[in-house]
Design a protein around this motif. Structure first.
Motif, PDB file in Angstrom:
ATOM      1  N   VAL A 164       0.710  -1.298   0.134  1.00  0.00           N
ATOM      2  CA  VAL A 164      -0.028   0.099  -0.023  1.00  0.00           C
ATOM      3  C   VAL A 164       0.681   1.294  -0.106  1.00  0.00           C
ATOM      4  O   VAL A 164       1.936   1.460   0.904  1.00  0.00           O
ATOM      5  CB  VAL A 164      -0.915   0.024   1.191  1.00  0.00           C
ATOM      6  CG1 VAL A 164      -1.551   1.325   1.104  1.00  0.00           C
ATOM      7  CG2 VAL A 164      -1.990  -1.301   1.082  1.00  0.00           C
ATOM      8  N   GLU A 165       0.404   2.259  -0.746  1.00  0.00           N
ATOM      9  CA  GLU A 165       1.370   3.421  -0.766  1.00  0.00           C
ATOM     10  C   GLU A 165       1.041   4.252   0.143  1.00  0.00           C
ATOM     11  O   GLU A 165      -0.075   4.579   0.618  1.00  0.00           O
ATOM     12  CB  GLU A 165       1.074   4.418  -2.166  1.00  0.00           C
ATOM     13  CG  GLU A 165       1.676   5.604  -2.202  1.00  0.00           C
ATOM     14  CD  GLU A 165       1.542   6.163  -3.602  1.00  0.00           C
ATOM     15  OE1 GLU A 165       1.737   7.383  -3.922  1.00  0.00           O
ATOM     16  OE2 GLU A 165       0.769   5.523  -4.603  1.00  0.00           O
ATOM     17  N   LYS A 166       2.244   4.682   0.966  1.00  0.00           N
ATOM     18  CA  LYS A 166       1.877   5.395   2.007  1.00  0.00           C
ATOM     19  C   LYS A 166       1.380   6.965   1.647  1.00  0.00           C
ATOM     20  O   LYS A 166       1.588   7.583   0.865  1.00  0.00           O
ATOM     21  CB  LYS A 166       3.425   5.772   2.803  1.00  0.00           C
ATOM     22  CG  LYS A 166       3.856   4.493   3.329  1.00  0.00           C
ATOM     23  CD  LYS A 166       5.563   4.664   3.829  1.00  0.00           C
ATOM     24  CE  LYS A 166       5.883   3.388   4.421  1.00  0.00           C
ATOM     25  NZ  LYS A 166       7.106   3.504   5.211  1.00  0.00           N
ATOM     26  N   CYS A 167       0.694   7.586   2.635  1.00  0.00           N
ATOM     27  CA  CYS A 167      -0.053   8.804   2.470  1.00  0.00           C
ATOM     28  C   CYS A 167       0.927   9.861   2.897  1.00  0.00           C
ATOM     29  O   CYS A 167       1.654   9.758   3.898  1.00  0.00           O
ATOM     30  CB  CYS A 167      -1.125   9.048   3.341  1.00  0.00           C
ATOM     31  SG  CYS A 167      -2.014  10.318   3.131  1.00  0.00           S
ATOM     32  N   ALA A 210     -12.064  -1.632   7.730  1.00  0.00           N
ATOM     33  CA  ALA A 210     -11.112  -0.136   7.620  1.00  0.00           C
ATOM     34  C   ALA A 210     -10.854   0.447   9.057  1.00  0.00           C
ATOM     35  O   ALA A 210      -9.755   0.925   9.431  1.00  0.00           O
ATOM     36  CB  ALA A 210     -12.151   0.834   6.963  1.00  0.00           C
ATOM     37  N   GLY A 211     -11.626  -0.082  10.311  1.00  0.00           N
ATOM     38  CA  GLY A 211     -11.289   0.453  11.514  1.00  0.00           C
ATOM     39  C   GLY A 211     -10.001  -0.246  12.044  1.00  0.00           C
ATOM     40  O   GLY A 211      -9.473   0.360  12.991  1.00  0.00           O
ATOM     41  N   THR A 212      -9.378  -1.221  11.272  1.00  0.00           N
ATOM     42  CA  THR A 212      -8.019  -1.887  11.864  1.00  0.00           C
ATOM     43  C   THR A 212      -6.988  -1.468  10.857  1.00  0.00           C
ATOM     44  O   THR A 212      -5.766  -1.708  11.294  1.00  0.00           O
ATOM     45  CB  THR A 212      -8.385  -3.575  11.733  1.00  0.00           C
ATOM     46  OG1 THR A 212      -8.366  -3.795  10.387  1.00  0.00           O
ATOM     47  CG2 THR A 212      -9.642  -3.851  12.484  1.00  0.00           C
ATOM     48  N   LYS A 254       0.454   0.368   9.530  1.00  0.00           N
ATOM     49  CA  LYS A 254       1.744   1.050  10.384  1.00  0.00           C
ATOM     50  C   LYS A 254       2.617  -0.115  10.730  1.00  0.00           C
ATOM     51  O   LYS A 254       3.983  -0.294  10.672  1.00  0.00           O
ATOM     52  CB  LYS A 254       1.190   1.988  11.616  1.00  0.00           C
ATOM     53  CG  LYS A 254       2.566   2.593  12.212  1.00  0.00           C
ATOM     54  CD  LYS A 254       2.068   3.318  13.278  1.00  0.00           C
ATOM     55  CE  LYS A 254       1.483   2.788  14.299  1.00  0.00           C
ATOM     56  NZ  LYS A 254       1.261   3.614  15.642  1.00  0.00           N
ATOM     57  N   SER A 255       2.358  -1.208  11.373  1.00  0.00           N
ATOM     58  CA  SER A 255       2.913  -2.472  11.825  1.00  0.00           C
ATOM     59  C   SER A 255       3.435  -3.457  10.849  1.00  0.00           C
ATOM     60  O   SER A 255       4.574  -3.957  11.073  1.00  0.00           O
ATOM     61  CB  SER A 255       2.092  -3.297  12.924  1.00  0.00           C
ATOM     62  OG  SER A 255       1.197  -3.824  11.937  1.00  0.00           O
ATOM     63  N   THR A 256       3.023  -3.073   9.487  1.00  0.00           N
ATOM     64  CA  THR A 256       3.585  -4.213   8.331  1.00  0.00           C
ATOM     65  C   THR A 256       4.402  -3.078   7.423  1.00  0.00           C
ATOM     66  O   THR A 256       4.618  -3.774   6.348  1.00  0.00           O
ATOM     67  CB  THR A 256       2.610  -4.701   7.655  1.00  0.00           C
ATOM     68  OG1 THR A 256       1.535  -3.788   7.288  1.00  0.00           O
ATOM     69  CG2 THR A 256       1.572  -5.650   8.746  1.00  0.00           C
TER      70      THR A 256
END
Length: 601
Positions: free
Chosen positions: A106-109, A143-145, A151-153
C-alpha cells in the motif's frame, strides 16, 4: 401444573419439566438429541430408555411415557458409535477458490494528500488482482483496523478477498481455511480444507440432530410448518458449529481463520438450514421456494467462523432433488460423460440421474427409509452392533456386525444381503412370501428351517437368536419387513425403467452405474442385483463413489468456476416427476416382485 425432576444418569443431568410432558420431549429439552426417526409417534421403537425409578419403571419407549412424577432415567440403551461415511470418489481440480489470500503493498499517505487508507488499499489490491478498485465495496469493520495494521507491516499487509470484497487485512501471510459440509437427513459431515493448497486437513461428522423430530423430510417439514421452523434451523446450524469446533481442534487452528463454508443437502435440508418454509415441498406441485446458488454472510445464519466469513450454498434442482445431487454431479463430472451413465444416491430418499453430456434426466423416489433402518422391526442405522453383511458358509449362516460387537439390529446393507440369500436359497418366493419350513426344498434352506419362526403371528426369518445378542433379544426379518424392502426396491427399479423410457434407451445401454451415499458404499452390488434393486444385466457395471455429495461440496468450495458451473448444471437437467407419469403405477407394481433365482445369475 406441577413440575417434576427428571435425572439422566448417563449424562449426569437433571431437568424440571411440567406434568404430562413425554419423556422424549424431556430428553429434547435437556439437549440429549434422542434417536426418534418416527418423530415420537411410537412406531419405530428406537427411543427406548431404562427408567430406574419413578411412577413407572423398566425399559420403555420414551415417547410413550408421560411424566407423572420424579424419575431417574438411563439412556444408554440408545445406539452409539455411529459409523458415518466421510470419504468419496472425486477428481482432480485446479485450486482456485472464491476466497483468495493476496500480499499487497500500500502506498503511504504523504502530507497534503487526502486519499483514505481504504482507497489506497483498494488500489494496492487491484494491482495484485483482476479486481477494479471501483468495484470493491467499503468494509467499515476492516477499515477500522487499517491504521494499526498498515503501520505495523510497513504498509505490506496480507489481504483476504472474496471475489471483489475485502474480508480481512492481516499483518502477515498465514494459512487460511475453508470448510465444506454435506448436510444429510441422517448425518452431517464436515471437511476442513487449506485455502491455498486445497489439502484436506481434518474431517468430522455427527448425526443430524433434526432426527429427534422425525426420520424423513416429510415429518420434519410438517414439524416446521407446525410452528417449529426456528427449532429445526437452530438444530442444524448448531451442529455445523459443533463440527467446525471439532475441525479447528483437530487441526490446532482458530475458528476465525476459517473464511468460508459451503454446504450441500437435499432441498428440505437446504430450506430448513436457511429458514425457508418447506410448505412448497409438501404441497403439490412440490417445487422448491429457492433454487439458485447463493453466497451469503455466514454470521447472518449463526455460523461462527471469521466475522466476515461467507456461506456458499449449492443450488437445488427440484423439490426432492437437491443440492446434494448437484454435488454428486460435480464430483463425478457427470455432465462431461460421453456414454450413458446412471447415478443412484440411496439415502433417506433415493435420487437418480441418467444420461450423458448430451442429455440428463433426474427423478426422486421415496425409497430410503427401509435401507436407513426405519420401518424395519429390528432395523437400525449403521451403528455399532448393526448386522451389515450376511452369507452362508456351507450350511451355516454367518453375519458380521459394525464394530465386531454382538448383534443389536440390522442396517441397510445387511437387510439387502439377507433378502438376497432368502431368494437364492429358496426361503422366499418371487412374490415376497416367506415359505413355511415344510415348503423348503434347497438343502441349505432345509438345514436352516429352524430359522423360520412366527413372531406376533407374523412369519419371520431369524438372523440372531436371543442368546447371541447383547440385549438377549432376537434379531430377525419379518414378512412385513420384506414388504418394506419390496416397496423401496420397487420404487428405485421403477425409476430406472422410466428414465430409460424417457431417454429412449434400453437398460443394456447403460454403461456404468455409480452408487453414491453411505449405504451405497457398504452394500453388496451382487445383493442389489439379486433383489432387483438394480437390473441384473448391470451387475458388472456398478461402481461405488462414496460420499460424492460431500466431494462436490469440496469441489465447489475449492474452485469458484466449478461453483458457477452448478447454475448451468441445474438449468440443463430435466426433472421427471414419477407420480405424474402414466406408466409409473404399473411399472412400480411390476417391479415389486423379486427376480427368479435363474434371473439373478
Amino acid at each position: 401444573m406441577k413440575n417434576y425432576t427428571i435425572t439422566f444418569l448417563q449424562e449426569q443431568l437433571s431437568i424440571a419439566v411440567p406434568e404430562g410432558t413425554t419423556l422424549l420431549d424431556a430428553e429434547i429439552q435437556a439437549g440429549l438429541q434422542p434417536d426418534a426417526p418416527c418423530g415420537g409417534q411410537g412406531s419405530c421403537g428406537k427411543c427406548i430408555v431404562r427408567i430406574i425409578s419413578g411412577p413407572v419403571t423398566g425399559i420403555l419407549k420414551a415417547c410413550s411415557v408421560h411424566i407423572q412424577g420424579d424419575m431417574t432415567v438411563d439412556t444408554s440403551l440408545k445406539a452409539t458409535g455411529h459409523s458415518l461415511l466421510t470419504k468419496g470418489s472425486s477428481r482432480e481440480i485446479i485450486v482456485a477458490p472464491m476466497i483468495q489470500s493476496v500480499d499487497v503493498e500500500v502506498e503511504k499517505c504523504r502530507i497534503g494528500e487526502s486519499d483514505s487508507d481504504w482507497d489506497r488499499l483498494k488500489t494496492a489490491v487491484a494491482a495484485k488482482s483482476s479486481v477494479p478498485p471501483a468495484s470493491i465495496p467499503p468494509n467499515v469493520s476492516v477499515a477500522g483496523t487499517l491504521y494499526e495494521i498498515l503501520k505495523s507491516t510497513d504498509y505490506k499487509p496480507n489481504v483476504i478477498l472474496c471475489h471483489n470484497e475485502i474480508l480481512d487485512v492481516r499483518r502477515e501471510r498465514t494459512p487460511y481455511y475453508l470448510a465444506a459440509f454435506d448436510i444429510g437427513t441422517t448425518s452431517i459431515v464436515g471437511y476442513l480444507m487449506d485455502g491455498c493448497s486445497g489439502e484436506e486437513i481434518a474431517v468430522s461428522s455427527m448425526l443430524n440432530p433434526q432426527s429427534q423430530y422425525g426420520a424423513d423430510v416429510i415429518m420434519r417439514s410438517n414439524y416446521a410448518l407446525d410452528g417449529h421452523m426456528d427449532q429445526l434451523s437452530s438444530a442444524v446450524r448448531q451442529a455445523m458449529n459443533q463440527i467446525l469446533e471439532l475441525l479447528a481442534e483437530q487441526a490446532s487452528i482458530k475458528i476465525r481463520d476459517i473464511y468460508q463454508v459451503s454446504f450441500v443437502g437435499n432441498t428440505c435440508m437446504h430450506h430448513l438450514f436457511l429458514g425457508i418454509s418447506p410448505g412448497a415441498l409438501v404441497h403439490s406441485p412440490y417445487n422448491p421456494s429457492l433454487s439458485e446458488p447463493l453466497i451469503l454472510p455466514a454470521r447472518e445464519y449463526g455460523i461462527r467462523i471469521h466475522p466476515e466469513g461467507r456461506l456458499m450454498v449449492l443450488p437445488n434442482i427440484a423439490g426432492f432433488v437437491g443440492a446434494d445431487t448437484v454435488g454428486c454431479l460435480l464430483a463425478t463430472d457427470f455432465s462431461k460423460r460421453e456414454y450413458i451413465t446412471l447415478m443412484i444416491d440411496i439415502g433417506t430418499n433415493g435420487e437418480l440421474v441418467m444420461g450423458n453430456k448430451e442429455r440428463m434426466i433426474t427423478c426422486s423416489t421415496a425409497a430410503g427409509p427401509a435401507f436407513e433402518g426405519a420401518k424395519i422391526t429390528c432395523g437400525m442405522r449403521g451403528a455399532n452392533g448393526a448386522i451389515d453383511h450376511v452369507t452362508f458358509q456351507g450350511e451355516r449362516l454367518v453375519y458380521s456386525t459394525i464394530g465386531d460387537e454382538k448383534p443389536a439390529g440390522i442396517c441397510g446393507s445387511g437387510l439387502m444381503d439377507t433378502v438376497s440369500l432368502l431368494l437364492q436359497y429358496g426361503f422366499l418366493e418371487e412374490s415376497g412370501r416367506l415359505y413355511s419350513p415344510e415348503e423348503l426344498e434347497h438343502p441349505i434352506a432345509k438345514a436352516n428351517a429352524h430359522r423360520l419362526v412366527t413372531i406376533d403371528n407374523i412369519s419371520a426369518f431369524m438372523l440372531a437368536f436371543p442368546e447371541e445378542t447383547d440385549r438377549q433379544e432376537p434379531v430377525f426379518l419379518s414378512q412385513k419387513d420384506i414388504r418394506e424392502v419390496q416397496l423401496a426396491k420397487g420404487a428405485i427399479a421403477a425409476g430406472i425403467q422410466l428414465l430409460c423410457r424417457n431417454l429412449n434407451i434400453a437398460v443394456e445401454d447403460i454403461r456404468e452405474v455409480l452408487i453414491a451415499g453411505a449405504f451405497g458404499n457398504y452394500m453388496s452390488p451382487e445383493s442389489a442385483c439379486n433383489i432387483g434393486l438394480i437390473p441384473p444385466v448391470l451387475r458388472d457395471r456398478i461402481t461405488p463413489v462414496g460420499n460424492a455429495a460431500g466431494e462436490g461440496s469440496k469441489i465447489a468450495l475449492m474452485n469458484f468456476t466449478e461453483f458457477q458451473h452448478t447454475r448451468h448444471l441445474t438449468s440443463g437437467i430435466e426433472f421427471l416427476e414419477l407420480a405424474a407419469e402414466p406408466e409409473f403405477q404399473d411399472t412400480f407394481v411390476d417391479e415389486l416382485e423379486f427376480p427368479l433365482p435363474e434371473e439373478m445369475r
